[in-house]
Design a protein around this motif. Structure first.
Motif, PDB file in Angstrom:
ATOM      1  N   GLY A 182       0.818  -1.212   0.000  1.00 19.01           N
ATOM      2  CA  GLY A 182       0.000   0.000   0.000  1.00 19.01           C
ATOM      3  C   GLY A 182       0.847   1.255   0.000  1.00 19.01           C
ATOM      4  O   GLY A 182       0.501   2.252  -0.644  1.00 19.01           O
ATOM      5  N   GLN A 198       0.008   3.638  -3.155  1.00 15.84           N
ATOM      6  CA  GLN A 198      -0.840   4.801  -2.861  1.00 15.84           C
ATOM      7  C   GLN A 198      -0.360   6.077  -3.528  1.00 15.84           C
ATOM      8  O   GLN A 198      -1.155   6.898  -3.928  1.00 15.84           O
ATOM      9  CB  GLN A 198      -1.014   4.999  -1.352  1.00 15.84           C
ATOM     10  CG  GLN A 198       0.254   5.240  -0.577  1.00 15.84           C
ATOM     11  CD  GLN A 198       0.625   6.687  -0.469  1.00 15.84           C
ATOM     12  OE1 GLN A 198      -0.191   7.585  -0.634  1.00 15.84           O
ATOM     13  NE2 GLN A 198       1.887   6.931  -0.188  1.00 15.84           N
ATOM     14  N   LEU A 241      -4.479   5.124  -3.760  1.00 17.30           N
ATOM     15  CA  LEU A 241      -4.820   5.318  -2.346  1.00 17.30           C
ATOM     16  C   LEU A 241      -6.060   4.518  -1.986  1.00 17.30           C
ATOM     17  O   LEU A 241      -6.091   3.822  -0.966  1.00 17.30           O
ATOM     18  CB  LEU A 241      -5.028   6.805  -2.053  1.00 17.30           C
ATOM     19  CG  LEU A 241      -5.518   7.155  -0.653  1.00 17.30           C
ATOM     20  CD1 LEU A 241      -4.468   6.794   0.382  1.00 17.30           C
ATOM     21  CD2 LEU A 241      -5.874   8.621  -0.571  1.00 17.30           C
ATOM     22  N   ALA A 299      -5.191   0.799  -1.975  1.00 18.92           N
ATOM     23  CA  ALA A 299      -4.407   0.414  -0.798  1.00 18.92           C
ATOM     24  C   ALA A 299      -5.283   0.339   0.449  1.00 18.92           C
ATOM     25  O   ALA A 299      -5.170  -0.597   1.246  1.00 18.92           O
ATOM     26  CB  ALA A 299      -3.273   1.411  -0.580  1.00 18.92           C
ATOM     27  N   LEU A 300      -6.178   1.299   0.620  1.00 17.84           N
ATOM     28  CA  LEU A 300      -7.060   1.289   1.795  1.00 17.84           C
ATOM     29  C   LEU A 300      -8.099   0.173   1.709  1.00 17.84           C
ATOM     30  O   LEU A 300      -8.436  -0.444   2.719  1.00 17.84           O
ATOM     31  CB  LEU A 300      -7.730   2.650   1.969  1.00 17.84           C
ATOM     32  CG  LEU A 300      -6.797   3.785   2.384  1.00 17.84           C
ATOM     33  CD1 LEU A 300      -7.544   5.106   2.426  1.00 17.84           C
ATOM     34  CD2 LEU A 300      -6.145   3.494   3.723  1.00 17.84           C
ATOM     35  N   GLY A 349      -1.752  12.739   0.164  1.00 16.71           N
ATOM     36  CA  GLY A 349      -2.070  11.331  -0.021  1.00 16.71           C
ATOM     37  C   GLY A 349      -1.396  10.432   0.997  1.00 16.71           C
ATOM     38  O   GLY A 349      -1.981   9.456   1.467  1.00 16.71           O
ATOM     39  N   SER A 350      -0.181  10.759   1.353  1.00 15.38           N
ATOM     40  CA  SER A 350       0.539   9.959   2.356  1.00 15.38           C
ATOM     41  C   SER A 350      -0.135  10.053   3.720  1.00 15.38           C
ATOM     42  O   SER A 350      -0.273   9.052   4.421  1.00 15.38           O
ATOM     43  CB  SER A 350       1.985  10.430   2.471  1.00 15.38           C
ATOM     44  OG  SER A 350       2.654  10.261   1.255  1.00 15.38           O
ATOM     45  N   PHE A 406      -3.304   8.074   3.652  1.00 18.40           N
ATOM     46  CA  PHE A 406      -3.019   6.648   3.762  1.00 18.40           C
ATOM     47  C   PHE A 406      -2.738   6.261   5.212  1.00 18.40           C
ATOM     48  O   PHE A 406      -3.263   5.264   5.707  1.00 18.40           O
ATOM     49  CB  PHE A 406      -1.835   6.282   2.867  1.00 18.40           C
ATOM     50  CG  PHE A 406      -1.414   4.850   2.969  1.00 18.40           C
ATOM     51  CD1 PHE A 406      -2.235   3.831   2.525  1.00 18.40           C
ATOM     52  CD2 PHE A 406      -0.184   4.511   3.506  1.00 18.40           C
ATOM     53  CE1 PHE A 406      -1.848   2.504   2.623  1.00 18.40           C
ATOM     54  CE2 PHE A 406       0.217   3.196   3.597  1.00 18.40           C
ATOM     55  CZ  PHE A 406      -0.618   2.188   3.155  1.00 18.40           C
ATOM     56  N   GLY A 434      -5.682   4.316   7.109  1.00 15.99           N
ATOM     57  CA  GLY A 434      -5.389   2.938   7.492  1.00 15.99           C
ATOM     58  C   GLY A 434      -5.555   2.699   8.982  1.00 15.99           C
ATOM     59  O   GLY A 434      -6.078   1.665   9.403  1.00 15.99           O
TER      60      GLY A 434
END
Length: 136
Positions: A37, A41, A49, A52-53, A103-104, A107, A111
């Motif tokens: 992920g 992402q 993204l 990954a989620l 975005g990071s 994530f 998460g």
């Protein structure tokens, strides 16, 4: 007393080797999902993204179903968290796997929120026996 009390009143039992193996496997799958992920992402934002989620949420809920309890959601969540924390640490050369973009952070926070939600909503142990229903 007839011995049909609360499940919390029962003595603790040592987990079987199979259950330990399931939790260890879920921990490893969580770490692999967190690493994958982290790479996906940022590559295909915003689709990466969401992918990954969704993968993390599927693993957390699937682990809860496989282990028939909340521990099945907590084990992959712990592996995911460890992998993501290791990926966020900088290297001595100054390289980072995560950028400083939004975005990071989505994530990371998304998460963690999914891990808490899936562990909370996962199937817990249900009491069994004649004392389960009120009024009987």
């Amino acid at each position: 007393m007839s011995g049909h009390g609360s499940p919390l009143a029962q003595p603790l039992q040592r987990p079987s080797a199979g259950r330990i193996a399931v939790y260890a496997g879920l921990l490893l799958l969580g770490a692999l999902t967190g690493l994958a992920g982290a790479l996906v992402q940022a590559g295909w934002f915003p689709g990466g993204l969401l992918l990954a989620l969704a993968g993390a949420a599927g693993l957390f809920l699937g682990g809860a179903r496989a282990a028939r309890g909340r521990g099945g959601a907590v084990a992959p969540a712990a592996g995911w968290m460890i992998a993501v924390i290791v990926c966020t640490a900088g290297r001595p050369e100054g390289d980072y796997l995560f950028g400083a973009g939004g975005g990071s952070y989505l994530f990371l926070l998304g998460g963690m929120a999914l891990a808490v939600i899936c562990a909370t909503l996962a199937f817990g142990r249900q009491p069994v026996g004649p004392d389960v229903r009120l009024g009987k």
